[in-house]
Design a protein around this motif. Structure first.
Motif, mmCIF file in Angstrom:
data_model
loop_
_atom_site.group_PDB
_atom_site.id
_atom_site.type_symbol
_atom_site.label_atom_id
_atom_site.label_comp_id
_atom_site.label_asym_id
_atom_site.label_seq_id
_atom_site.Cartn_x
_atom_site.Cartn_y
_atom_site.Cartn_z
ATOM 1 N N UNK A 95 12.455 0.580 -4.509
ATOM 2 C CA UNK A 95 11.617 0.678 -5.645
ATOM 3 C C UNK A 95 10.845 -0.556 -6.114
ATOM 4 N N UNK A 96 11.243 -1.729 -5.728
ATOM 5 C CA UNK A 96 10.819 -3.208 -6.124
ATOM 6 C C UNK A 96 9.362 -3.274 -5.911
ATOM 7 N N UNK A 97 8.985 -2.953 -4.755
ATOM 8 C CA UNK A 97 7.257 -2.821 -4.495
ATOM 9 C C UNK A 97 6.493 -2.560 -5.531
ATOM 10 N N UNK A 98 7.063 -1.032 -5.736
ATOM 11 C CA UNK A 98 6.286 -0.142 -6.768
ATOM 12 C C UNK A 98 6.416 -0.734 -8.099
ATOM 13 N N UNK A 103 0.890 -1.181 -0.024
ATOM 14 C CA UNK A 103 0.021 -0.024 -0.018
ATOM 15 C C UNK A 103 0.736 1.366 0.007
ATOM 16 N N UNK A 104 1.827 1.177 0.654
ATOM 17 C CA UNK A 104 2.734 2.491 0.874
ATOM 18 C C UNK A 104 3.639 2.720 -0.434
ATOM 19 N N UNK A 105 3.638 1.567 -1.339
ATOM 20 C CA UNK A 105 4.358 1.606 -2.498
ATOM 21 C C UNK A 105 3.900 2.214 -3.580
ATOM 22 N N UNK A 106 2.397 2.482 -3.316
ATOM 23 C CA UNK A 106 1.531 2.951 -4.775
ATOM 24 C C UNK A 106 1.743 4.474 -5.047
ATOM 25 N N UNK A 107 2.368 5.227 -3.884
ATOM 26 C CA UNK A 107 2.641 6.620 -4.052
ATOM 27 C C UNK A 107 3.429 7.150 -5.148
ATOM 28 N N UNK A 108 3.317 7.628 -6.182
ATOM 29 C CA UNK A 108 4.110 7.818 -7.302
ATOM 30 C C UNK A 108 5.196 8.850 -6.804
ATOM 31 N N UNK A 109 4.397 9.686 -6.066
ATOM 32 C CA UNK A 109 5.135 11.262 -5.805
ATOM 33 C C UNK A 109 6.603 10.560 -4.657
ATOM 34 N N UNK A 110 6.211 9.473 -3.748
ATOM 35 C CA UNK A 110 7.374 9.327 -3.265
ATOM 36 C C UNK A 110 8.403 8.411 -3.993
ATOM 37 N N UNK A 111 7.993 7.775 -4.941
ATOM 38 C CA UNK A 111 8.930 7.047 -5.806
ATOM 39 C C UNK A 111 9.772 8.057 -6.505
ATOM 40 N N UNK A 146 6.853 3.529 -15.860
ATOM 41 C CA UNK A 146 6.472 3.433 -14.687
ATOM 42 C C UNK A 146 6.599 4.623 -13.894
ATOM 43 N N UNK A 147 7.451 5.416 -13.971
ATOM 44 C CA UNK A 147 7.317 6.575 -13.011
ATOM 45 C C UNK A 147 8.394 7.675 -13.720
ATOM 46 N N UNK A 148 8.071 9.020 -13.592
ATOM 47 C CA UNK A 148 8.810 10.040 -14.084
ATOM 48 C C UNK A 148 10.301 10.163 -13.709
ATOM 49 N N UNK A 149 11.277 9.998 -14.524
ATOM 50 C CA UNK A 149 12.458 10.204 -13.922
ATOM 51 C C UNK A 149 13.464 8.817 -14.358
ATOM 52 N N UNK A 150 12.712 7.951 -14.829
ATOM 53 C CA UNK A 150 13.501 6.620 -15.158
ATOM 54 C C UNK A 150 14.052 6.931 -16.429
ATOM 55 N N UNK A 151 15.315 6.056 -16.590
ATOM 56 C CA UNK A 151 16.055 6.277 -17.918
ATOM 57 C C UNK A 151 15.953 5.142 -18.688
ATOM 58 N N UNK A 152 15.298 5.037 -19.927
ATOM 59 C CA UNK A 152 15.307 3.993 -20.674
ATOM 60 C C UNK A 152 16.290 3.360 -21.064
#
Length: 327
Positions: free
Chosen positions: A182-185, A37-45, A251-257
């Protein structure tokens, strides 16, 4: 030869002001994502991605191993020992990863004395001790921590001094952003229904730890390592063809393809390579012949006879002047 460490560092002091230890904008990350539940917050990731660069060695760290200004083999041995102790005491995967993270960040900022391998062993023990104190509910004594083939044995006071040197070099920033942040998210992104959530997390953690000895992974930041590990785990679930590594950056902003795909390919190569190296799981057939008159109590077969006894360390086996002595 002694490790350069101030003589006033005679004990590990833990009464520091939390405002000083966690100063700045860096988030407390090592144990924040304990539930799905805590890993769903994309802003935290996104916050973890923003700050992960503060918890990895500099970009030229890998180049130092490639140029042999740092000993890649010594690092591999130190990390292998940390993983053995982690398995021996059943520490969390995060504890092992943090230990190696502290070791790498220390080596990036401070050189070890050029001597026989005892400085590496001392650094590994100190980093593992600090990580265990951060994450484990029960921590072995400093003497008991030195198991699983430790080549050198150090007195507790020597390890505490090294712990303080590591803390100083790391500016007391021990709550690091790691792939486990990051793994849970990412697992939720691959499997929103949660059907294979536990499998993905477990498999990804095993993959991360199995590759931690490889210096090549020092090129990648925690988010890329986590994404690549989840993608590798997804290959073992039904309908995995629906998971496209090319889309992981969404999956989230800021990731490098590019970094995710490069890390993913490297993991895939190592998984295949390790599978080839594994010996066949076939037990050899042994024929046991008992000679007439042989008794099971025969001293020549007893594991307690002199050839099988482990030599115990006496008082002279402990370190002296910051230098460990081999058994």
């Amino acid at each position: 030869m002694s490790v350069s460490c101030s003589d006033r560092f005679t004990d590990l002091l833990c009464g520091e002001d939390s405002d000083e230890v966690f100063s700045g904008d860096s988030p407390a990350c090592s144990s924040e994502l304990d539930s799905p539940a805590s890993c769903i917050e994309e802003s935290s990731i996104a916050g973890f991605i923003e700050h992960e660069r503060n918890f990895v060695p500099g970009c030229d760290y890998l180049a130092r191993f490639q140029s042999q200004s740092l000993d890649a083999w010594a690092r591999e041995e130190a990390v292998a020992w940390i993983l053995k102790v982690q398995a021996f005491y059943n520490f969390q995967p995060l504890t092992a990863y943090l230990s190696v993270n502290y070791l790498d960040r220390f080596l990036y900022s401070r050189r070890l004395p050029q001597t026989s391998g005892w400085p590496w062993q001392l650094l590994a023990v100190a980093c593992l001790s600090l990580a265990a104190k951060m994450e484990e509910p029960l921590v072995p004594s400093l003497l008991d921590l030195q198991v699983e083939g430790a080549k050198f044995i150090f007195e507790p006071k020597t390890i505490r001094r090294m712990e303080l040197l590591v803390l100083t070099v790391l500016d007391w920033r021990l709550r690091s952003v790691t792939p486990f942040s990051f793994t849970d998210f990412f697992a939720y992104k691959v499997d929103p229904t949660g059907t294979f959530f536990g499998f993905l997390i477990s498999k990804a953690k095993d993959t991360i730890l199995s590759n931690i000895k490889e210096a090549s992974f020092l090129e990648y930041w925690p988010s890329s390592i986590a994404a690549a590990a989840i993608l590798c785990a997804a290959n073992d679930i039904p309908n995995s063809s629906l998971v496209n590594p090319e889309h992981a950056e969404l999956w989230c902003n800021g990731l490098s393809r590019e970094k995710i795909l490069s890390c993913y390919r490297l993991m895939q190569e190592l998984i295949v390579d390790n599978a080839r190296r594994e010996p066949p799981k076939i037990l050899p057939q042994l024929r046991v012949t008992i000679r007439p008159g042989m008794r099971s109590s025969d001293s020549s077969l007893s594991p307690h006879s002199s050839p099988y006894k482990r030599r115990k360390l006496n008082n002279h086996s402990w370190v002296d002047d910051d230098k460990g002595n081999s058994e």
